[in-house]
Structure formats: structure tokens, C-alpha cells
Design a protein around this motif. Structure first.
Motif, short mmCIF file in Angstrom:
data_model
loop_
_atom_site.label_atom_id
_atom_site.label_comp_id
_atom_site.label_asym_id
_atom_site.label_seq_id
_atom_site.Cartn_x
_atom_site.Cartn_y
_atom_site.Cartn_z
N CYS A 127 11.22 3.09 7.41
CA CYS A 127 10.28 2.31 6.61
C CYS A 127 8.94 2.07 7.31
N LEU A 133 5.44 3.89 1.05
CA LEU A 133 6.70 3.17 0.89
C LEU A 133 6.42 1.70 0.66
N CYS A 141 12.99 -0.52 2.24
CA CYS A 141 11.80 -0.08 1.51
C CYS A 141 12.19 0.92 0.44
#
Length: 466
Positions: A127, A133, A141
């Protein structure tokens, strides 16, 4: 014997356009910023369309279709570049396949954690380093934008998401959505060629078939707008001959993206009889209602999803926010912009309805659609896919500047600010107005009796006695 030179020149320009779009989508391979490269693709597109005018008539359809396949295919060379909307589409399809209404839960809702595929919800370790993201409230995420809000898409769009999910292998659904969008784009081209061979010049189909917005927005980003475009073109093509069928198709278009509702005045061009008016409007409204009904029965909450929040986020309820109503704000106080939009669109709608050409409903549809874009100055470039298709039907290429202005607003707004967005849409307005004036002047100069023979034309809307 065919005239080889114009054919070869057009083919070479198409090859250059195809190469340029493919390089652009593969990731700025030459170190050129995306918007700059995209503008270059539009220059090649314009040159190819101009060259097409000199190609012999018997070679036009084959060239348009071959170019459509090549240009459209470039949208498949990379993952979505400038939008993550298709990831929401894939999620909505996944949720529906599990027998759950897509309108009832947000993507970050823990109740749907069991449905989370790894390609949409990456490992938490990735993430911090992944591109595009969005963080989840409970940690982790997702590739889905706005994971804390409900979906906004209408029922035909949701049905499309479910169909693609059912037909595609796991973990490759963004590619399946792109492939489906490419097929829809080619279907639009085929429909345009069919209509224009009977009613106009098939060269006009190239305005859609070769336009860089199609591989970028319709195919690479897989925006569901292309599905709405297909139904919209079909509706405008048949409504003059069958009001009910046209109304039904327009209802499907509206139930795919809502935006095609702006085409309704065009579909009613020159309609004077209440019975004929209702023959279009009632089927359109009925189709939208019937298509929403299963979701209403299945859902615990509202099927409008994030629609109200989206309008607020985009600044449509506040003229002082963002770049919306940019042109109106040049001449009016901010608070006056929304009512001014309502007033102008009402006037344009009534003009198209009363004085439009019933045999060419796309002419009035282009006027209402183009006017709406210039008044609202939207910040999302893919909305203009509808405009591009209607331009192809009508042939008034000067309105295409709005599609490029939308791309500037979407890709460069953080850098150029409201002033830059205003300038982009201002240039598009001048281009549209200049094109109308040039056509009007040329018509008067070459056909002095045209006004008596064809009726009075106001910004592309012909007075009709039908």
C-alpha cells in the motif's frame, strides 16, 4: 483506378496516429507529458480526417473501418492510465455475482471483506508503494477510488459490469472490461457507418472511429459511457422513423449513464403533436423506471448511491467551487451561474423542440449537448464521448474542441487552475461559434435561396413545418 496518393497519405497518417496513441498509453515512453502527447495525437487525428476528404468514395468505408480497428486496439496495450473507474466496475460486478445489491455497501464495508480479490485489494505491504491506491478505513488499501462511498452507476451499467464479471477470468477483469469496451466502440463505428451511408457522408464516422478520446477514454480507461453512446446513437438513428423504439433505446442510454438525457430535446426535434411527444417520452421514462425496479426491490438503501454527493463534490451546487460554470463566471456573479444554466438550457431545449429538423434529430441533440458542456464546463474528459459520437452523426466537427477542452480540464486543472480551464473551454466555445458562423456565411454566399427553401437555421437547428 483508385487515386492512390490521397489513400496512401491517409493510411500513413492513420499509422502515425495508431503508433502515437500506443506509445502514449504505454507510459510516456519518449518522456513526453501525457497531455502534450495526447494533444499531438489530436493533431494527427485532425490531419487524417482532412486527408480522408480526398479519398475516393468507394474506398472510404473500408478505410474508416480498418482505421477504427487499429486505433481502437491501441486502448488494449496498457492498464488504465488516467482513471481508476473501471476498478469500481469490476467490484460492482463481483458484488452482484454474490447476490448482493451494489447500492447497499461501500467497498470498504467489512461486511463484504470476503469478496475482496487480491488484484483489487493489494497486500497491505504494497500500500505504501503502489500507484493510485486509496486507503481503507480499517487498514489496507484498494485500487477502487472513493472506497468510502456507494456506487453511482445506473442499472444498465450495473448489468454490464455483472455480464463482464461472469464472462471474464478471475484477476483479469480490467482487461475484460477494456476488451468489452473495445467491442462496444467498434459497434458504435459500425452503426455510424450504416446510418451515414444512408443519410449522409460515411466519412463523418471517422470523427468517432479515429478520435483519440475513444482508445484513451472508452477502451483503455474502459468507461461505461461507451455503452450509453451505443444506445444513444441507435436512438437518434431510429427515432425519426419509430418514435417508440427511439424512446426505448434512449431510455436504455439514460439507464447506462444518465448523461444521454440531454439528447431528449434532439429526439423531439420538430415534434408538435402531443401524441408524438408522448410516444418518445413515455417509453424512455418507463424503461428507466423498469430497469431500476429490480435494484429497488433488491436494495435496502437508495439506488441513487453517491449521486448527490458527487454533484456536490464536483461543485455543481456551488459556482464558486472548482472549474464548473467557468465561462458563465466570466460574465456573471458566482451565485447566478446555476440559474443561468437552467435558463439558457430551457431556451435551447425549446428552440430545438419547436424548430428542429425531425429528419435529423442529431442536429438538435448536438446543440443541446454542446451547449450543456460549455455551460457546465465538466472536469471529466470521458463525458465528451457522447459529444464525439453526435458530432460524427451531424458532421459539425467544430464542436470537437469541447472534447479536447475536457481533457485539459481533467489532466491539467491542478497546474493551470480555474483560469486555464476557463481558457480551454473558451477556446472550444470560439471554435464552435466560429464554425457555425463560417457555415452560415458560406451557405448564404453559395445558396442565396437556401433560407426560403430549407427554412430558418438557428445555430444548426432548422425550422421545420413537420
Amino acid at each position: 483506378m483508385l487515386r492512390v496518393r490521397p489513400l496512401v497519405v491517409t493510411a500513413l497518417l492513420l499509422a502515425a496516429l495508431t503508433t502515437a496513441v500506443a506509445v502514449l498509453l504505454r507510459g510516456d515512453a519518449l518522456g513526453v507529458p501525457f497531455l502534450t502527447g495526447y494533444a499531438g495525437c489530436w493533431v494527427l487525428f485532425a490531419a487524417a480526417v482532412v486527408a480522408l476528404r480526398r479519398v475516393p468514395a468507394r474506398a472510404v468505408v473500408s478505410l474508416v473501418l480498418a482505421g477504427a480497428v487499429a486505433v481502437t486496439a491501441t486502448g488494449l496495450v496498457a492498464a488504465p492510465r488516467t482513471s481508476t473507474d473501471s476498478y469500481r466496475y469490476a467490484w460492482d460486478g463481483r458484488v452482484q455475482a454474490a447476490g448482493i445489491s451494489p447500492y447497499d455497501h461501500t467497498p470498504e464495508d467489512p461486511a463484504l471483506a470476503r469478496l475482496r480479490d487480491g488484484w483489487l485489494f493489494p497486500d497491505p505491504a504494497a500500500c505504501a508503494h503502489g500507484r493510485d491506491l486509496a486507503p481503507l478505513a480499517g487498514g489496507g488499501c484498494t485500487r477502487i477510488n472513493r472506497p468510502a462511498v456507494h456506487t453511482i452507476y445506473p442499472p444498465v451499467a450495473e448489468g454490464w459490469f455483472l455480464l463482464v464479471h461472469a464472462l471474464s477470468p478471475a484477476d483479469t477483469r480490467h482487461k475484460a472490461l477494456q476488451t468489452g469496451a473495445a467491442l462496444l466502440s467498434l459497434a458504435v463505428t459500425g452503426l455510424l457507418v450504416t446510418v451515414l451511408r444512408r443519410r449522409g457522408d460515411p466519412r463523418q464516422a471517422a470523427y468517432w472511429a479515429w478520435c483519440p478520446a475513444v482508445p484513451v477514454e472508452a477502451v483503455d480507461n474502459a468507461h461505461v459511457d461507451v455503452l450509453a453512446v451505443l444506445f444513444s446513437v441507435a436512438a437518434l438513428a431510429v427515432v425519426a422513423r419509430s418514435r417508440v423504439t427511439g424512446g426505448i433505446l434512449l431510455g436504455f442510454a439514460i439507464a447506462a449513464k444518465l448523461l444521454p438525457a440531454v439528447l431528449l430535446p434532439g429526439a423531439l426535434s420538430g415534434v408538435r403533436r402531443p401524441r408524438t411527444f408522448l410516444a418518445v417520452v413515455v417509453p424512455a421514462v418507463a424503461v428507466v423506471g423498469l430497469l431500476y425496479l429490480p435494484y429497488v426491490l433488491l436494495s435496502d438503501g437508495s439506488v441513487l448511491g453517491y449521486l448527490g454527493g458527487y454533484a456536490q463534490e464536483e461543485g455543481y451546487d456551488d459556482a464558486a467551487a472548482g472549474g464548473r460554470y467557468a465561462l458563465l463566471r466570466l460574465v456573471l456573479p458566482d451565485a447566478w451561474a446555476p440559474p443561468a444554466v437552467l435558463l439558457v438550457m430551457t431556451a435551447v431545449t425549446l428552440t430545438v423542440w419547436w424548430r428542429g429538423d425531425p429528419e435529423r434529430p442529431w442536429r438538435g441533440a448536438l446543440l443541446t449537448t454542446g451547449t450543456a458542456f460549455l455551460l457546465l464546463t465538466p472536469g471529466y474528459s470521458w463525458y465528451a464521448l457522447l459529444l464525439v459520437a453526435v458530432v460524427a452523426l451531424d458532421g459539425r466537427w467544430e464542436w470537437l474542441g469541447i472534447a479536447l477542452a475536457g481533457a485539459v480540464a481533467y489532466l491539467a486543472a491542478p497546474v493551470i487552475g480555474v483560469e486555464g480551464v476557463t481558457g480551454a473551454y473558451g477556446a472550444a466555445a470560439l471554435m464552435a461559434g466560429g464554425g457555425w458562423w463560417a457555415r452560415r456565411t458560406r451557405r448564404k454566399g453559395h445558396h442565396p435561396a437556401a433560407g426560403r427553401r430549407d427554412g430558418v437555421e438557428v445555430a444548426g437547428v432548422r425550422d421545420s413545418t413537420g
